[in-house]
Design a protein around this motif. Sequence first.
Motif, short mmCIF file in Angstrom:
data_model
loop_
_atom_site.label_atom_id
_atom_site.label_comp_id
_atom_site.label_asym_id
_atom_site.label_seq_id
_atom_site.Cartn_x
_atom_site.Cartn_y
_atom_site.Cartn_z
N LYS A 1 0.66 -1.13 0.13
CA LYS A 1 0.13 0.12 -0.05
C LYS A 1 1.02 1.28 0.06
CE LYS A 1 -4.13 -1.57 0.22
NZ LYS A 1 -5.27 -1.02 -0.98
N PHE A 2 1.93 1.20 1.03
CA PHE A 2 2.88 2.38 0.77
C PHE A 2 3.57 2.52 -0.30
CE2 PHE A 2 1.71 2.36 5.31
CZ PHE A 2 1.47 3.53 5.66
N LYS A 3 4.24 1.28 -1.00
CA LYS A 3 4.88 1.54 -2.01
C LYS A 3 4.19 1.93 -3.40
CE LYS A 3 7.56 -1.80 -5.20
NZ LYS A 3 7.92 -3.02 -5.40
N LEU A 4 2.89 1.85 -3.45
CA LEU A 4 1.92 2.04 -4.30
C LEU A 4 1.64 3.40 -4.53
CD1 LEU A 4 0.00 -1.11 -5.43
CD2 LEU A 4 2.21 -0.12 -6.46
N TYR A 5 1.01 3.75 -3.21
CA TYR A 5 0.29 5.13 -2.91
C TYR A 5 1.03 6.28 -1.91
CZ TYR A 5 -3.04 1.69 -4.98
OH TYR A 5 -3.49 1.00 -5.79
N CYS A 6 2.15 6.12 -1.42
CA CYS A 6 2.85 6.90 -0.84
C CYS A 6 3.98 7.27 -1.30
CB CYS A 6 2.99 6.30 0.67
SG CYS A 6 4.00 7.53 1.69
N LYS A 7 4.05 8.16 -2.22
CA LYS A 7 5.06 8.79 -3.25
C LYS A 7 5.16 10.26 -3.13
CE LYS A 7 4.31 4.77 -6.36
NZ LYS A 7 4.19 4.71 -7.86
N PRO A 8 6.06 10.97 -3.47
CA PRO A 8 6.40 12.40 -3.55
C PRO A 8 5.58 12.72 -4.94
CG PRO A 8 8.53 11.24 -3.23
CD PRO A 8 7.66 10.17 -3.44
N ASN A 9 4.98 13.82 -4.91
CA ASN A 9 4.25 14.43 -5.98
C ASN A 9 3.03 13.36 -6.56
OD1 ASN A 9 5.92 16.54 -6.03
ND2 ASN A 9 7.57 15.43 -7.06
N MET A 10 2.33 12.54 -5.67
CA MET A 10 1.36 11.70 -6.25
C MET A 10 0.06 12.46 -5.67
SD MET A 10 0.52 7.71 -5.26
CE MET A 10 -0.80 6.97 -5.97
#
Length: 380
Positions: free
Chosen positions: A258-267
């Motif tokens: 979940k964090f790999k896919l949806y916790c990103k810079p500029n997302m």
Amino acid sequence: MGDILIMSRSTRQRSQLQRPTWIVAVVSLVTISFILAHVYRQGSSCYIFSSGGCFLLGPHDLVPYRELTDEETIARVVMKEILKTPPIQPKKPKIAFMFLTPGSLPFERLWEKFFQGHEDRFSIYVHSSRERPVHVSSYFHGRDIRSHKVEWGKVSMLDAEKRLLAYALYDPNNQQFVLLSDSCVPLHNFDYVYNYLVFTNISHIDCFEDPGPHGSGRYSEHMLPEVQKDDFRKGSQWFAMKRQHALIVMADSLYYTKFKLYCKPNMDGRNCYADEHYLPTLFNMIDPGGIANWSVTYVDWSEGKWHPKAYRTMDVTYELVKNITSVDETMHVTSDSLKTVMTRSCMWNRIRRPCYLFARKFYPETLDRLLFLFSNYTTI
């Protein structure tokens, strides 16, 4: 007639004796119902099977307000079993010191002084993400692990942490796992650090709730249903983690994904940094009573910049070290307009103790000054 009178008196006596019992039963039932309702509302108020003898018992476990996915059920069962399993008790427990660095470690000579004479009580692992480090201390020779490129703010930072944990877990004697950067230095002697970490049953993972744009404002609803917004937490990436929790990090793929896919810079217009949110959120959800909610690594954010204060040679004084080592409460400040300051006493086995064992960020130029001070201030 006498028998009837005797029976009548006996019945009245039993009725009088039973009435208080009946009332107590009703009151108890109402009380239990009230407590369960309160626990349901609070979510994380009750735990079973955690490191303190309980595991998180929240709305999911009492009266589920939604059906858990198969993946969630599997994850919870595995994590619960890990927490229930008694930790290994080796004759000489060790601390795994895990260095996350872009290249060479500028403070190897200082760490060598720290480790000297305690060879059977520690392990060293070095993850270098840019260039192969050149080691000046024999303690660090042959301690490099297979590394990959790490980008600041990206999930590759989490991958590097997990890679370090995986290598360190090979040694069954490693019972505490400390993540350090190339700019970290020790604040106490080895015995003090060893006793502080080994003789407690919690992990020092930083965790607090920030309702502002740099906290909950980074949350993405794409993390639903497994990660609710109320579960989302923030904290420093620098941890000291016990073996059970390290195994949970290794076992988890559901929440990590979940964090790999949806916790990103500029997302989606947000700057979410997985290394600041994954571990605090994970352990807030599965074992909130098993973490200290502060990091044992000191860092100064008082300048209000994207990066913490970095110390030059002129900054490194006895007074600086004394001030850091005497701090016995942690402070978190929310990123909303209120700038709410939250303080917490640092409790070690229910005793108030200084919070910090290590500190960052120090420039390489401070090495000689730190070596001079180390012999004088690290006496406890």
